[in-house]
Design a protein around this motif. Structure first.
Motif, short mmCIF file in Angstrom:
data_model
loop_
_atom_site.label_atom_id
_atom_site.label_comp_id
_atom_site.label_asym_id
_atom_site.label_seq_id
_atom_site.Cartn_x
_atom_site.Cartn_y
_atom_site.Cartn_z
N THR A 1 -5.73 -2.77 -7.07
CA THR A 1 -4.46 -2.09 -6.83
C THR A 1 -4.68 -0.71 -6.24
OG1 THR A 1 -3.40 -3.29 -8.64
CG2 THR A 1 -2.35 -1.26 -7.91
N ALA A 2 -5.66 0.02 -6.78
CA ALA A 2 -5.96 1.36 -6.26
C ALA A 2 -6.40 1.28 -4.80
CB ALA A 2 -7.04 2.02 -7.10
N ILE A 3 -7.25 0.32 -4.47
CA ILE A 3 -7.71 0.15 -3.09
C ILE A 3 -6.52 -0.12 -2.17
CG2 ILE A 3 -9.04 -1.35 -1.55
CD1 ILE A 3 -11.01 -1.72 -3.94
N GLU A 4 -5.65 -1.04 -2.60
CA GLU A 4 -4.49 -1.40 -1.78
C GLU A 4 -3.57 -0.20 -1.57
OE1 GLU A 4 -0.85 -4.69 -1.78
OE2 GLU A 4 -2.07 -4.40 -3.57
N LYS A 5 -3.29 0.54 -2.64
CA LYS A 5 -2.39 1.68 -2.52
C LYS A 5 -2.97 2.77 -1.62
CE LYS A 5 0.34 1.45 -6.76
NZ LYS A 5 0.81 2.20 -7.94
N ILE A 6 -4.26 3.05 -1.77
CA ILE A 6 -4.88 4.09 -0.95
C ILE A 6 -4.81 3.72 0.52
CG2 ILE A 6 -7.08 5.21 -0.41
CD1 ILE A 6 -7.72 5.00 -3.44
N GLU A 7 -5.03 2.45 0.82
CA GLU A 7 -4.96 1.99 2.21
C GLU A 7 -3.56 2.20 2.78
OE1 GLU A 7 -7.26 1.35 4.12
OE2 GLU A 7 -8.89 0.25 3.20
N TYR A 8 -2.53 2.01 1.95
CA TYR A 8 -1.16 2.08 2.43
C TYR A 8 -0.58 3.50 2.41
CZ TYR A 8 -0.85 -3.02 2.22
OH TYR A 8 -1.04 -4.35 2.43
N LEU A 9 -1.22 4.41 1.68
CA LEU A 9 -0.62 5.73 1.46
C LEU A 9 -0.32 6.48 2.76
CD1 LEU A 9 -2.33 7.26 -1.68
CD2 LEU A 9 0.11 6.91 -1.31
N GLU A 10 -1.19 6.32 3.74
CA GLU A 10 -1.03 7.09 4.97
C GLU A 10 0.04 6.51 5.90
OE1 GLU A 10 -4.99 8.83 6.50
OE2 GLU A 10 -5.56 7.12 5.27
N LEU A 11 0.58 5.36 5.53
CA LEU A 11 1.52 4.71 6.44
C LEU A 11 2.80 5.50 6.65
CD1 LEU A 11 1.14 0.94 5.56
CD2 LEU A 11 0.02 2.26 7.32
N PHE A 12 3.23 6.27 5.63
CA PHE A 12 4.45 7.04 5.84
C PHE A 12 4.26 8.07 6.96
CE2 PHE A 12 2.41 9.44 2.33
CZ PHE A 12 2.42 10.72 2.85
N ARG A 13 3.02 8.54 7.14
CA ARG A 13 2.77 9.46 8.25
C ARG A 13 2.75 8.72 9.58
NH1 ARG A 13 -1.26 14.45 6.70
NH2 ARG A 13 0.10 15.36 5.13
N GLN A 14 2.22 7.51 9.57
CA GLN A 14 2.26 6.72 10.79
C GLN A 14 3.70 6.45 11.21
OE1 GLN A 14 0.00 3.13 10.42
NE2 GLN A 14 -1.93 4.16 10.00
N GLU A 15 4.60 6.39 10.23
CA GLU A 15 6.00 6.15 10.54
C GLU A 15 6.74 7.42 10.91
OE1 GLU A 15 6.99 3.33 11.02
OE2 GLU A 15 6.01 1.88 9.72
N GLY A 16 6.04 8.55 10.94
CA GLY A 16 6.65 9.80 11.39
C GLY A 16 7.27 10.63 10.29
N PHE A 17 6.93 10.36 9.03
CA PHE A 17 7.52 11.11 7.92
C PHE A 17 6.46 11.96 7.23
CE2 PHE A 17 10.05 7.28 8.48
CZ PHE A 17 11.34 7.80 8.53
N LYS A 18 6.93 12.97 6.50
CA LYS A 18 6.01 13.89 5.84
C LYS A 18 5.64 13.43 4.44
CE LYS A 18 7.85 17.92 8.31
NZ LYS A 18 8.56 19.20 8.18
N SER A 19 6.42 12.52 3.86
CA SER A 19 6.13 12.07 2.50
C SER A 19 6.71 10.69 2.30
CB SER A 19 6.74 13.03 1.46
OG SER A 19 8.15 12.98 1.51
N LEU A 20 6.25 10.03 1.23
CA LEU A 20 6.77 8.71 0.89
C LEU A 20 8.25 8.79 0.55
CD1 LEU A 20 6.14 5.72 0.36
CD2 LEU A 20 5.52 6.36 -1.99
N ARG A 21 8.65 9.84 -0.15
CA ARG A 21 10.06 10.00 -0.49
C ARG A 21 10.92 10.13 0.77
NH1 ARG A 21 13.31 11.39 -4.73
NH2 ARG A 21 11.52 11.29 -6.11
N GLU A 22 10.45 10.90 1.74
CA GLU A 22 11.21 11.08 2.98
C GLU A 22 11.37 9.76 3.71
OE1 GLU A 22 10.27 13.31 7.08
OE2 GLU A 22 10.37 14.67 5.35
N LEU A 23 10.29 8.94 3.72
CA LEU A 23 10.39 7.62 4.33
C LEU A 23 11.46 6.79 3.64
CD1 LEU A 23 9.45 5.11 5.97
CD2 LEU A 23 7.73 4.76 4.18
N LYS A 24 11.44 6.78 2.31
CA LYS A 24 12.35 5.90 1.59
C LYS A 24 13.79 6.42 1.62
CE LYS A 24 8.82 3.50 -0.73
NZ LYS A 24 8.44 2.62 -1.82
N GLU A 25 13.96 7.70 1.87
CA GLU A 25 15.31 8.19 2.09
C GLU A 25 15.90 7.66 3.40
OE1 GLU A 25 14.73 12.36 1.83
OE2 GLU A 25 14.93 12.44 -0.36
#
Length: 855
Positions: A435-459
């Motif tokens: 789970t940790a490996i999977e989450k770490i791999e995905y964490l940077e995706l919100f930046r790839q989507e042009g957002f500054k944070s996961l919360r900003e993406l989900k908003e």
């Protein structure tokens, strides 16, 4: 007194505390002048805390403490002798008295009335047990006898420290109550101050570079075997500050704060006594200012202006038992573990010497990575190196666990039906690392989507302009009609999928990124509903489970009441050149962009190559079922749902759930696999139970302190909670938002009628004990109404002998249902307290179980 104050001119308008704060801005020589202006000012200007400020501002790093701060300052100004005290009669000040009292009070008996953090001899707990019971579930704990053999006990007495390192300069911690503090002091100067001071807010030596200043100090202690992982070590000189030598006088300490970058910490005490107070991450300490301390960089650490002693004297006595923090006393040889994100305050009851380190391990590395990536103040240049190291180590550790599991499985026939405890532990350990490996791999995706944070993406999940181009392109793929607008984007729960929807309230109410993980963008569009699965852990699993489940249900008697799949796929389809604009970051594409790039075949769009994306946004398109969300009807105060409608709902759910639970499994082998997975799930929830409830329902901690005694232990979990070994297909999330129905409100009627027509959201479907599904059903849908529960059970055909048994029997319906309430993945019990507030006044969990489940 009033007559004296009347002579102060404009100062008479100020409170005594404000008079003190004004005088605190003066330099030492001006304090002397002010003391001659009036008898009242004479008293204020002889106050020791005022001279502490003046002396520190005057002397800075050259402090040589001489009996008192006043004499220390006057001597540095060249005064030949101590000033003679003049007694002023007829003057009284509660402010000055309270300040004097705090400066001189003896804390030797200032112990917490009841320790509410586990105190465990280190010989009783090994590393694996610590990880399972405490670190992996974010639960504070204190271990005794952890520093046996440390030479620090011999070498770190104040006299020996001064003898060995007296001439060296060590860092002094900034004081939360004042900016006046030296940056560093020679050790002999600090110890001289420590032995003579009578301060309310004493200076504390807290040096993060003590290992570089005096390398031999590092030989006097060893990191406990409980904390072998230190992922920041790969950064060498680039690593954030992580270890401190801390020497604190009596009455000193650290105010409420959260440690940097979500790191966890351990603190080992060499001498003295400390009092610890701790709150979970979701619970902001009462009486605390949320303004960051001047010396910190948000969001790394936040300290209130109230000193630890002030908080215990002024705030703590006002708190009810339910609002008081978790507490424990720390003595020499004790090591306390503080999980990342937890608020903590420390008060030194005696002069203390301690060593503390912050660390990153497999249990908190995801939170640490998320915190690092959320920093916008500066670029973290070392993150890529750190991430690569973490993933390498996690994969190595996971491989070791898998090898150990394989060896144990060779002897599987010798074990209990549901596995040896070590097999269960290894499976949880492997899953934790995966789970940790999977989450770490995905964490940077919100930046790839042009957002500054996961919360900003989900908003953005309620942003019609952002998602409509993608919906229209999917419509073209599937040959569906294109409409002018998305329907009711801000009222999403009217159409679909409960807490998984992109509801703004779900996002606003979430207190952490963990609570946002279940939030997915869902949009009603014409005759259809589009659901996109976010890249939080379980996103692809949820997509697969929901797709497979709905395909199975389409061939059953439930096909008419569940959504049917119109289409499915992945939003970013690299093989389809016509859809290449979907490769754009979410933030970078609008309606106009979509039209302009609709014929583009360029594989690099918006500056990001398609191969750089590791999440394609899987989606499902459902037919849009008519009806209104049951949750909105139940929450309506204006026109409540009629009793007769609720009874019909209970009957309907009994029929529906019996059909769902009666679906046949493909093979006997599949049933065996599902049973083992179910028990693995329960054991995982068991290890998390206490920490989860303390974190989400802290006010009821008196109840949860006994949760481990209430629940069966791991060795008897299967026999007690799962006696008939019946495994069925579970919905997994039967809350009120996942039922649709027809609503009718007759003219001049005070009630509305509700006829259920549809059951939604199978993203959490799995196999397990049918009783588990009743937790969300009874609490969320029936709002804890036991009359409705009985109607449901009768409609379902649940054996009456089961649910009418005695709670004292540990295989009884009510006891088992209460256990599943505690073990549920959601905050089921917290929701029950919300719907039935009197439950929270129960004295024991047995009383809660009786009130909630006993029929």
């Amino acid at each position: 007194m009033e007559g004296i104050r009347a002579e102060l001119g404009l100062f008479v308008r100020l409170t005594e505390s404000l008079v003190f704060r004004v005088l605190a801005y003066l330099e030492a020589k001006d304090v002397l002048r002010m003391s001659c202006a009036h008898s009242v000012f004479y008293v204020f200007c002889n106050d020791e805390p005022l001279w502490q400020e003046a002396a520190l501002l005057l002397l800075k790093d050259q402090v040589v403490f001489e009996e008192s701060w006043q004499w220390t300052a006057l001597k540095s100004l060249g005064k030949p002798s101590k000033p003679r005290r003049v007694v002023l009669r007829g003057f009284a000040s509660d402010f000055l008295y309270r300040q004097w009292y705090r400066c001189n009070m003896d804390l030797s008996a200032f112990h917490c009335p009841c320790e509410t953090i586990a105190r465990i001899p280190s010989r009783d707990v090994n590393y694996e047990t610590f990880v399972e019971k405490y670190e992996s579930v974010s639960r504070p704990v204190l271990f005794t006898d952890t520093t046996t053999g440390w030479s620090a006990h011999k070498n770190w007495t104040l006299d020996k420290l001064v003898e060995a390192y007296g001439g060296l300069e060590f860092k002094i911690a900034p004081r939360p109550s004042s900016d006046a503090a030296p940056r560093s002091l020679q050790l002999w100067r600090f110890v001289q101050y420590l032995r003579g001071q009578h301060d309310e807010d004493p200076m504390v030596l807290a040096d993060r570079h003590f290992g570089e200043t005096a390398p031999s100090l590092l030989k006097d202690y060893v990191v406990s075997s409980y904390f072998p992982q230190d992922f920041f070590s790969v950064l060498d000189d680039q690593r954030p500050d992580y270890r401190w030598l801390v020497i604190g006088p009596q009455r000193s300490g650290t105010g409420w704060h959260v440690d940097p970058i979500q790191t966890s910490a351990w603190n080992s005490l060499i001498s003295g006594v400390k009092r610890w107070a701790i709150y979970p991450p979701s619970f902001v300490p009462p009486g605390m200012s949320m303004a960051p301390a001047a010396n910190t960089l948000p969001p790394f650490s936040t300290e209130g202006e109230v000193t630890p002693l002030q908080w215990f004297l002024d705030v703590y006595p006002t708190l009810s038992e339910d609002m008081k923090p978790l507490e424990i006393m720390q003595y020499p040889g004790d090591t306390i573990f503080v999980p990342g994100g937890w608020w903590h305050l420390v008060l030194n009851i005696q002069d203390t010497v301690a060593v503390t380190q912050n660390f990153v391990s497999e249990c908190n590395v995801v939170d640490v990575c998320a915190d690092i990536l959320s920093q916008t103040e500066r670029e973290i240049v070392w993150y890529s190196k750190f991430k690569a190291h973490v993933l390498q180590v996690l994969n190595q550790l996971k491989g070791q666990d898998e090898q150990a599991l394989q060896e144990l499985n060779q002897h599987r026939t010798e074990f209990h039906e549901y596995g040896h405890p070590e097999i269960r532990r290894l499976k949880r350990s492997i899953q934790r690392k995966a789970t940790a490996i999977e989450k770490i791999e995905y964490l940077e995706l919100f930046r790839q989507e042009g957002f500054k944070s996961l919360r900003e993406l989900k908003e953005s999940f309620t942003n019609e302009e952002m998602w409509r181009p993608r919906i229209e392109l999917i419509c073209k793929r599937l040959g569906l009609s294109v409409h002018d607008r998305i329907d009711n984007v801000n009222d999403i729960n009217d159409v679909d999928l409960g807490p998984e929807s992109g509801n703004e309230e779900d996002i606003d109410d979430a207190e952490s990124d963990d609570e946002l993980e279940g939030v997915n963008p869902v949009f009603p569009y014409g005759e259809y509903v589009f659901k996109f699965y976010a890249f939080s852990t379980g996103g692809m699993k949820s997509f697969t489970e929901e797709k497979n489940t709905l395909e199975i249900l389409s061939n059953t008697a439930l096909s008419t009441i569940v959504p049917s799949i119109v289409g499915s796929g992945t939003l970013r389809n690299d093989s389809d050149a016509a859809d290449s604009q979907l490769i754009c970051p979410l933030q970078a594409i609008t309606l106009d962009d979509a039209k302009e790039t609709s014929d583009s075949s360029d594989k690099e769009v918006c500056g990001i190559e398609s191969s750089k994306y590791t999440w394609g946004w899987p989606y499902l398109v459902f037919n849009r079922l008519p009806g209104t969300n049951l949750g909105k009807i139940l929450d309506s105060e204006a026109v409540p749902c009629s009793v007769s409608s609720l009874k019909r709902l209970a009957e309907w759910m009994g029929t529906v759930l019996k059909t769902l639970h009666g679906l046949q499994m493909a093979t006997v082998e599949a049933e065996s696999i599902h049973a083992e997975d179910w028990m693995s799930f329960l054991h995982t929830q068991l290890t998390r139970c206490y920490a989860k409830h303390i974190g989400t329902t802290f006010e009821q901690k008196r109840l949860f302190s006994a949760v481990e005694k209430f629940l069966p232990d791991a060795n008897h979990l299967a026999d007690i909670l799962f006696p008939d070994k019946r495994i069925v297909f579970l919905h997994g999330d039967l809350n009120s938002e996942n039922v649709l129905g027809n609503v009718e409100t007759k003219q001049n009627s005070a009630e509305s009628t509700f006829e259920p027509t549809a059951l939604l959201d199978f993203g959490d479907a799995f196999y397990g004990d049918p009783l588990y599904d009743l937790v969300a059903l009874h609490i969320s849908m029936f709002r804890c109404d036991k009359k409705l529960l009985r109607i449901f059970l009768e409609s379902y055909g649940w054996p009456e002998r089961d649910y009418l048994g005695d709670l004292k029997c540990r295989q009884n319906f009510a006891y088992r249902a209460m256990c599943y309430t505690l073990l549920h993945v959601g905050n089921a019990l917290g929701m029950a307290f919300e719907y039935v507030p009197q439950l929270a006044t129960a004295g024991t969990l047995e009383e809660v179980a009786t009130a909630l489940w006993q029929l």
